[in-house]
Design an enzyme around this catalytic site. Sequence first.
Site, PDB file in Angstrom:
ATOM      1  N   LYS A 164      -2.696   0.227  -9.764  1.00  0.00           N
ATOM      2  CA  LYS A 164      -4.029   0.604  -9.278  1.00  0.00           C
ATOM      3  C   LYS A 164      -5.063   0.674 -10.409  1.00  0.00           C
ATOM      4  CE  LYS A 164      -2.613   2.343  -4.910  1.00  0.00           C
ATOM      5  NZ  LYS A 164      -1.142   2.212  -5.027  1.00  0.00           N
TER       6      LYS A 164
HETATM    7  C1  LIG Z   1      -0.368   1.476  -4.144  1.00  0.00           C
HETATM    8  C2  LIG Z   1       0.957   0.999  -4.571  1.00  0.00           C
HETATM    9  C3  LIG Z   1       1.659  -0.014  -3.873  1.00  0.00           C
HETATM   10  C4  LIG Z   1       1.144  -0.608  -2.590  1.00  0.00           C
HETATM   11  O1  LIG Z   1      -0.007  -1.416  -2.767  1.00  0.00           O
HETATM   12  P1  LIG Z   1      -0.925  -1.807  -1.529  1.00  0.00           P
HETATM   13  O2  LIG Z   1      -2.123  -2.443  -2.132  1.00  0.00           O
HETATM   14  O3  LIG Z   1      -1.264  -0.513  -0.828  1.00  0.00           O
HETATM   15  O4  LIG Z   1      -0.150  -2.722  -0.648  1.00  0.00           O
HETATM   16  C5  LIG Z   1       2.866  -0.460  -4.389  1.00  0.00           C
HETATM   17  N1  LIG Z   1       3.387   0.083  -5.503  1.00  0.00           N
HETATM   18  C6  LIG Z   1       2.755   1.056  -6.195  1.00  0.00           C
HETATM   19  C7  LIG Z   1       3.407   1.622  -7.409  1.00  0.00           C
HETATM   20  C8  LIG Z   1       1.519   1.547  -5.769  1.00  0.00           C
HETATM   21  O5  LIG Z   1       0.905   2.514  -6.467  1.00  0.00           O
END
Ligand SMILES: *Cc1c(COP(=O)(O)O)cnc(C)c1O
Length: 482
Positions: free
Chosen positions: A126
């Site tokens: 993120k």
């Molecule tokens: C947010 C997240 C995901 C999922 O990503 P999306 O964009 O919601 O599909 C997968 N792995 C981790 C570690 C995350 O923080």
Amino acid sequence: MNYISTRGAGIGERHTFSDILLGGLAKDGGLYLPNEYPKVSADELARWRALPYADLAFEILRKFSDDIPDEDLRELTRRTYTAQVYCNVRDEENAAQITPLKTLGVENGAPLSLLELSNGPTLAFKDMAMQLLGNLFEYTLAKHGETLNILGATSGDTGSAAEYAMRGKKGIRVFMLSPHKKMSAFQTAQMYSLQDPNIFNIAIEGVFDDCQDIVKAVSNDHAFKAQQKIGTVNSINWARVVAQVVYYFKGYFAATKSNDERVSFTVPSGNFGNVCAGHIARMMGLPVEKLVVATNENDVLDEFFRTGIYRVRKSSETYHTSSPSMDISKASNFERFVFDLLGRDPRRVLQLFRDVEEKGGFDLQASGDFARVQEFGFVSGRSSHDDRVDTIRDVFQQYDTMIDTHTADGLKVAREHLQAGVPMIVLETAQPIKFGETIREALEREPERPAAFSGIEDLPQRFEVLANDAERVKEFVAERTR
Ligand SMILES: *Cc1c(COP(=O)(O)O)cnc(C)c1O
């Protein structure tokens, strides 16, 4: 470039990138998308191969944000994507690449690798988008002489990524609610050790759902929201999605020698934001063979891509798993893909997502549209706790590489979709240290800890404990925005 809603609002109106940057949903409840995807020419693709990450990000983003002057955008991307910010790398030498590709080996004739997306300040992918968002927000607010108070709820990943992106930014405050004493010691330390005066950690005496309910209650008080300039940074934010398009290009260049080759990506998925960016990269012309959607036990998306049935889950049917950032009951970005799948027909999208609200889902099995899922390259699979543990153990033994639980879900599903001669890139979405319990279960040893994080549990923490009460939270916000 003009932006439209997946449900049809604003057709004929002008919405620029900056217009939609600070907002959330379109006024009809739909999600914003560009009126058409920009195409990448063969010449551009050839030229981009050699670019450093920040300049590649500039080239891609400028196609979506023609209302930001080039020199400003170039400065923003260069300030965001630096080796100092993305410094938590496996291998020092690779820091300048921002998203290094870690080669594992060849399985069933397919070169298999991990695209490291979790080397940023909070050790999850993120950061890739959120760090840019912080700089974009600050830039846009300064331009219009405005301020923004971000209110959010978190059980871990998103909240800390937002705080690390917004800390010290002019014109921005962050009020982040988290459940008091419910996060791991590591996660708590990561968030609460921030001492920046514009970051407010609010520990609510309740569980995560209580925090989310408070955010909803405050957002539904439209007068308060407007007066206090309350905004959010949730996963439907368009700028977050488009920032993620960049690393699909970067990963492609790292895994291939020429632009005649095709690759596949596997994406550990929850709200469909990450893989939606992969879909957009493919629509722009990136030579992508397959987009593999990997879910955990919360398999809403796997069910859809196997059967054509989209069925959102009740909270009683949503499991708490050892890959918690994928524990979702519905996938908030999925509507963007459905819009494209249905040939960009907003009336049908509106009808289908009304069915989601009223009947809990929809079924495209019988319609011709579902067959088109393959044209878009999508396939899927699911993984369970045992699969995660096995995969973490196996990758450690076979390749001397420690992976986190979400990446393990991805790798497990990727192995079911290998094609000889087609490189398979698994997106590494977090580092193992964030999910230490499962690492200890799988490997009987402590997770690797990047140097910058040694002893963070011992740092002084700054947070405020508040009762589970929306009015109390409003008071707290109002006192600090005067
Ligand atoms: C947010 C997240 C995901 C999922 O990503 P999306 O964009 O919601 O599909 C997968 N792995 C981790 C570690 C995350 O923080």
